[in-house]
Motif scaffolding. Structure first.
Motif, mmCIF file in Angstrom:
data_model
loop_
_atom_site.group_PDB
_atom_site.id
_atom_site.type_symbol
_atom_site.label_atom_id
_atom_site.label_comp_id
_atom_site.label_asym_id
_atom_site.label_seq_id
_atom_site.Cartn_x
_atom_site.Cartn_y
_atom_site.Cartn_z
ATOM 1 N N GLU A 27 -12.009 19.858 19.243
ATOM 2 C CA GLU A 27 -10.906 20.116 20.170
ATOM 3 C C GLU A 27 -10.478 21.584 20.101
ATOM 4 O OE1 GLU A 27 -8.174 16.231 20.770
ATOM 5 O OE2 GLU A 27 -8.433 16.835 18.674
ATOM 6 N N ASP B 5 -4.023 18.834 21.364
ATOM 7 C CA ASP B 5 -4.517 17.463 21.173
ATOM 8 C C ASP B 5 -4.959 16.885 22.513
ATOM 9 O OD1 ASP B 5 -5.131 14.985 20.159
ATOM 10 O OD2 ASP B 5 -3.037 14.378 19.847
ATOM 11 N N ASN C 240 -7.142 14.684 23.578
ATOM 12 C CA ASN C 240 -7.274 13.247 23.807
ATOM 13 C C ASN C 240 -6.030 12.468 23.378
ATOM 14 O OD1 ASN C 240 -7.484 13.337 21.046
ATOM 15 N ND2 ASN C 240 -9.531 12.437 20.943
ATOM 16 N N GLU C 241 -4.989 13.180 22.960
ATOM 17 C CA GLU C 241 -3.689 12.610 22.614
ATOM 18 C C GLU C 241 -3.782 11.485 21.589
ATOM 19 O OE1 GLU C 241 -1.804 11.620 26.326
ATOM 20 O OE2 GLU C 241 -1.644 13.717 26.909
ATOM 21 N N ASP C 242 -4.676 11.666 20.604
ATOM 22 C CA ASP C 242 -4.798 10.642 19.570
ATOM 23 C C ASP C 242 -3.991 10.964 18.315
ATOM 24 O OD1 ASP C 242 -6.284 12.682 18.459
ATOM 25 O OD2 ASP C 242 -8.041 11.437 18.016
ATOM 26 N N GLY C 243 -3.234 12.048 18.363
ATOM 27 C CA GLY C 243 -2.393 12.413 17.221
ATOM 28 C C GLY C 243 -3.109 13.200 16.148
ATOM 29 N N THR C 244 -4.358 13.575 16.399
ATOM 30 C CA THR C 244 -5.101 14.409 15.458
ATOM 31 C C THR C 244 -5.851 15.496 16.220
ATOM 32 O OG1 THR C 244 -7.117 13.055 15.508
ATOM 33 C CG2 THR C 244 -5.464 12.474 13.840
ATOM 34 N N THR D 130 -9.398 17.798 16.011
ATOM 35 C CA THR D 130 -10.697 17.976 15.374
ATOM 36 C C THR D 130 -11.147 19.414 15.595
ATOM 37 O OG1 THR D 130 -11.901 17.370 17.372
ATOM 38 C CG2 THR D 130 -11.331 15.567 15.839
ATOM 39 N N GLN E 235 -10.210 15.683 10.529
ATOM 40 C CA GLN E 235 -9.131 15.709 11.500
ATOM 41 C C GLN E 235 -7.857 16.182 10.809
ATOM 42 O OE1 GLN E 235 -8.829 12.129 14.002
ATOM 43 N NE2 GLN E 235 -10.610 11.383 12.872
ATOM 44 N N THR F 1 -3.611 16.081 11.259
ATOM 45 C CA THR F 1 -2.530 15.441 11.990
ATOM 46 C C THR F 1 -1.483 16.472 12.380
ATOM 47 O OG1 THR F 1 -1.241 15.000 10.006
ATOM 48 C CG2 THR F 1 -2.856 13.308 10.666
#
Length: 167
Positions: free
Chosen positions: A115, A104, A106-110, A112, A74, A76
């Protein structure tokens, strides 16, 4: 997805880009094109679309790994911004942050690779496959492969186009 989003995606290694998530559809191979010999994986003196796509995908994975400094699969927002700054200077920071936020999903701050691949696929669906169109234009004799002469002619044409756009 905007061309700016595509640039970031290439930067973080969609690539593939292509890759294509790079502005202009080169899947992370912005700027100088690799040498013909680098793309010709089987050394037969001809480039196939498959060889170009494989190179682009490998380049994208490599770029993602470079940005993924801790190797957790991932990147950031800060990783992306730092990579953009390294590649394009401080003025890229704000733009990279906005692009990261759009990618991003899924808005998880990372981010992949998955994505990025999803964003790339959505872009390809909307704009068609630019890589195939570019390949078809470069394949002047229509034999399904690009010779070194055809590759060099494509490079010269791109160089001329850049000169016209600048001047």
């Amino acid at each position: 997805m905007t061309p700016k989003t595509l640039v970031l995606a290439a930067l973080v290694g969609s690539v593939a880009a292509t890759g294509a998530l790079a502005k202009g559809g080169h899947g992370g191979m912005r700027g100088e094109m690799p040498a013909f010999e680098e793309l010709d994986a089987n050394n037969d003196g001809q480039l196939t679309l498959e060889e170009i796509v494989a190179f682009r995908e490998a380049h994208a994975k490599q770029r993602f790994a470079e940005i993924d400094t801790d190797g957790d699969g991932q990147v950031t927002r800060e990783d992306v911004i730092a990579a953009a700054r390294d590649k394009a200077g401080d003025r890229a920071e704000k733009r990279a942050g906005r692009m990261f936020d759009r990618l991003d999903a899924n808005e998880d701050g990372t981010l992949t690779e998955a994505e990025i691949a999803t964003a790339k696929a959505e872009h390809a669906d909307r704009r068609g496959d630019r890589m195939e169109r570019m390949f078809d234009r470069a394949d002047a004799d229509g034999n399904g492969a690009i010779s070194k002469d055809e590759f060099e002619a494509m490079q010269a044409m791109k160089k001329d186009r850049r000169k016209k756009n600048r001047g």
